[in-house]
Design a protein around this motif. Sequence first.
Motif, PDB file in Angstrom:
ATOM      1  N   PHE A  21     -20.823 -10.407   6.465  1.00 51.95           N
ATOM      2  CA  PHE A  21     -21.034  -9.145   5.768  1.00 51.95           C
ATOM      3  C   PHE A  21     -21.061  -8.060   6.830  1.00 51.95           C
ATOM      4  CE2 PHE A  21     -22.998 -12.502   3.282  1.00 51.95           C
ATOM      5  CZ  PHE A  21     -22.431 -12.299   2.024  1.00 51.95           C
ATOM      6  N   THR A  52     -26.977 -17.260   1.256  1.00 55.71           N
ATOM      7  CA  THR A  52     -25.530 -17.079   1.242  1.00 55.71           C
ATOM      8  C   THR A  52     -24.839 -18.380   0.877  1.00 55.71           C
ATOM      9  OG1 THR A  52     -25.723 -15.368   2.943  1.00 55.71           O
ATOM     10  CG2 THR A  52     -23.553 -16.337   2.613  1.00 55.71           C
ATOM     11  N   HIS A  61     -20.207 -15.624  -3.961  1.00 56.38           N
ATOM     12  CA  HIS A  61     -19.463 -15.242  -2.760  1.00 56.38           C
ATOM     13  C   HIS A  61     -18.276 -16.180  -2.560  1.00 56.38           C
ATOM     14  CE1 HIS A  61     -22.577 -12.488  -1.838  1.00 56.38           C
ATOM     15  NE2 HIS A  61     -23.395 -13.301  -1.206  1.00 56.38           N
ATOM     16  N   GLU A 352     -35.024  -0.352  -3.632  1.00 54.83           N
ATOM     17  CA  GLU A 352     -33.828   0.478  -3.492  1.00 54.83           C
ATOM     18  C   GLU A 352     -33.905   1.399  -2.278  1.00 54.83           C
ATOM     19  OE1 GLU A 352     -35.741   0.374  -6.189  1.00 54.83           O
ATOM     20  OE2 GLU A 352     -34.513  -0.926  -7.484  1.00 54.83           O
ATOM     21  N   SER A 354     -34.849   2.534   1.780  1.00 59.64           N
ATOM     22  CA  SER A 354     -34.546   1.979   3.098  1.00 59.64           C
ATOM     23  C   SER A 354     -35.770   1.335   3.729  1.00 59.64           C
ATOM     24  CB  SER A 354     -34.030   3.084   4.023  1.00 59.64           C
ATOM     25  OG  SER A 354     -35.079   4.037   4.260  1.00 59.64           O
ATOM     26  N   ALA A 393     -33.808  -6.241  11.227  1.00 61.76           N
ATOM     27  CA  ALA A 393     -33.020  -5.451  10.279  1.00 61.76           C
ATOM     28  C   ALA A 393     -31.806  -4.898  10.996  1.00 61.76           C
ATOM     29  CB  ALA A 393     -33.868  -4.308   9.705  1.00 61.76           C
ATOM     30  N   ASP A 398     -30.981   0.748   6.355  1.00 62.72           N
ATOM     31  CA  ASP A 398     -30.538  -0.272   5.405  1.00 62.72           C
ATOM     32  C   ASP A 398     -31.572  -0.423   4.296  1.00 62.72           C
ATOM     33  OD1 ASP A 398     -28.344  -0.691   6.951  1.00 62.72           O
ATOM     34  OD2 ASP A 398     -29.011  -2.611   7.791  1.00 62.72           O
ATOM     35  N   SER A 401     -34.010  -4.281   0.434  1.00 66.39           N
ATOM     36  CA  SER A 401     -33.577  -5.445  -0.352  1.00 66.39           C
ATOM     37  C   SER A 401     -32.621  -6.333   0.423  1.00 66.39           C
ATOM     38  CB  SER A 401     -32.906  -4.980  -1.648  1.00 66.39           C
ATOM     39  OG  SER A 401     -31.785  -4.164  -1.373  1.00 66.39           O
ATOM     40  N   THR A 402     -32.008  -5.815   1.505  1.00 68.84           N
ATOM     41  CA  THR A 402     -31.059  -6.614   2.284  1.00 68.84           C
ATOM     42  C   THR A 402     -31.756  -7.528   3.280  1.00 68.84           C
ATOM     43  OG1 THR A 402     -30.818  -4.910   4.013  1.00 68.84           O
ATOM     44  CG2 THR A 402     -29.347  -4.774   2.099  1.00 68.84           C
ATOM     45  N   SER A 404     -34.443 -10.486   4.712  1.00 67.34           N
ATOM     46  CA  SER A 404     -34.955 -11.775   4.267  1.00 67.34           C
ATOM     47  C   SER A 404     -36.392 -11.605   3.773  1.00 67.34           C
ATOM     48  CB  SER A 404     -34.930 -12.776   5.425  1.00 67.34           C
ATOM     49  OG  SER A 404     -35.834 -12.371   6.451  1.00 67.34           O
ATOM     50  N   GLN A 408     -39.162  -8.752   4.785  1.00 65.88           N
ATOM     51  CA  GLN A 408     -39.746  -7.875   3.774  1.00 65.88           C
ATOM     52  C   GLN A 408     -41.272  -7.899   3.860  1.00 65.88           C
ATOM     53  OE1 GLN A 408     -38.204  -9.072  -0.030  1.00 65.88           O
ATOM     54  NE2 GLN A 408     -36.124  -8.402   0.425  1.00 65.88           N
TER      55      GLN A 408
END
Length: 507
Positions: A21, A52, A61, A352, A354, A393, A398, A401-402, A404, A408
């Motif tokens: 990605f 993934t 994917h 949603e 950053s 990160a 970013d 939500s992206t 792990s 988070q």
Amino acid sequence: MADPSPPVPPPLALVEVAKSFGTVRALRGVSLQLRAGEVHALVGENGAGKSTLVKTIAGVHRPDTGRVEVDGTPVEFAGPADAQRAGVAVIYQEPLLFPDLSVAENIFMGRQPLRRFRRIDRWALRERTRALFTRLGVRIDPDRPARGLSIADQQLVEIAKALSRDARVLVMDEPTAALSGVEVRRLFAVARSLRDSGAAVLFISHRFDEVFALCDRITVLRDGGHVSTDPAADLDADTLVRRMVGRDLGDLFPRRTTEPGDVLLEVEGLSRAGVFTGIGFSVRAGEIVALAGLVGAGRSEVVRAVFGVDRYDTGTVRVAGRRLPRGRPAAAMAAGLALVPEDRRQQGLVMELSVRRNATLTLRRALSRYGLLLGSAERAAAREWTERLRVKAGALDDAVSTLSGGNQQKVVLAKWLATGPRVLIVDEPTRGIDVGTKAEVHRLLADLAGRGLAVLMVSSELPEVLGMADRVLVMHEGRLAAELPRGAATEESVLRAATGREAGVAA
């Protein structure tokens, strides 16, 4: 003499699958075989590539290179529907059902048995649903609305849906994270019955005891690459840890010699009708106190009331001798209280936004001048705390939500530690994160206590409770059943108090 018959190809296999990605290489030439009649574990740290890989199996994917094989034949899944038609089903930690439809309608959505004039055959719908649950060895009313089902029952509905589609490959992604011990045992019985009927089951979990209790083989991923695949009987927990993190982890629970100081948090007679009664305890500076008990004992409800998120009927909460008003989280924050909630995605983060915005949500006023947020100050604060907590990160801008799950959790911790609290309440601080990140969180909590913070920790993991806490408070059905100092706290003593078989306070 006739040649032996060739080996039967597995129902599903990945062969040298790679996926990127942007600049992030999520999978690096991973190969994996899921065999019929086997439960196969997939383990690895957060960010190792497990999600993934699951989404590749599920058709979400497409591989950049490498291939997916079904029964030895290369296939290309254009989407999840193709994977489902090939017999693949994914059971997620929190299934998404239609809440206002019945269990039976959820299972056969779009495939309902029909009578004349294309009317739904309600009798056949119920009978087919009952047959599926009988096959699984569980009892769920087909006519019951999905709304209000426990997470465990929702997962069973999804498994029944998979069987109704003749799924031969079932992926269980962290299915036990929100389940009680009884529900876990029921899910394991279902998984074993699926295996014995010839299905291939991929089981993903951070809990080693579950992996070794259920699985036949174990595959380890690290940094998107395949490390090893071995029979579970040939491995132990220490070997798995070394393979997952690429190093010896050392002590998962750091040793501390800090002497507790003054009482910073004091709770007296806290009660809420039907939820908890007469809760009283204290936490001193430099001390980690664990609140233990079974699911539903009222632990999370107590700490939410202490922080002011939930109401309580009677009792008092004091921070450093100062009484807090009821139901006012802002007053609790001003007094030096911080709460890291159990559900980081719903209650701890704005998914949603950053990483930068999430890490500084508690500092809006401090980082503003004349009502305007200073972008440079926000970036500096976010950078400081994400670096201190070693958040992985791609960039601070970013979406959170992206990240792990473990990263988070670190962002939630960063958000609250940035306020400079005197008392830190953490509810299930390591749920759903890998062993390497878990060790980092444990070291962080020990370091904070060593610097004089009072730490109140809610945890359902007994090893964590026993390894981290100076004192253990055990709840049973909304009441404090026991208070155990470190020397008296054992798995047996905590469980006896949590199940109501023994209550008392140890000096």
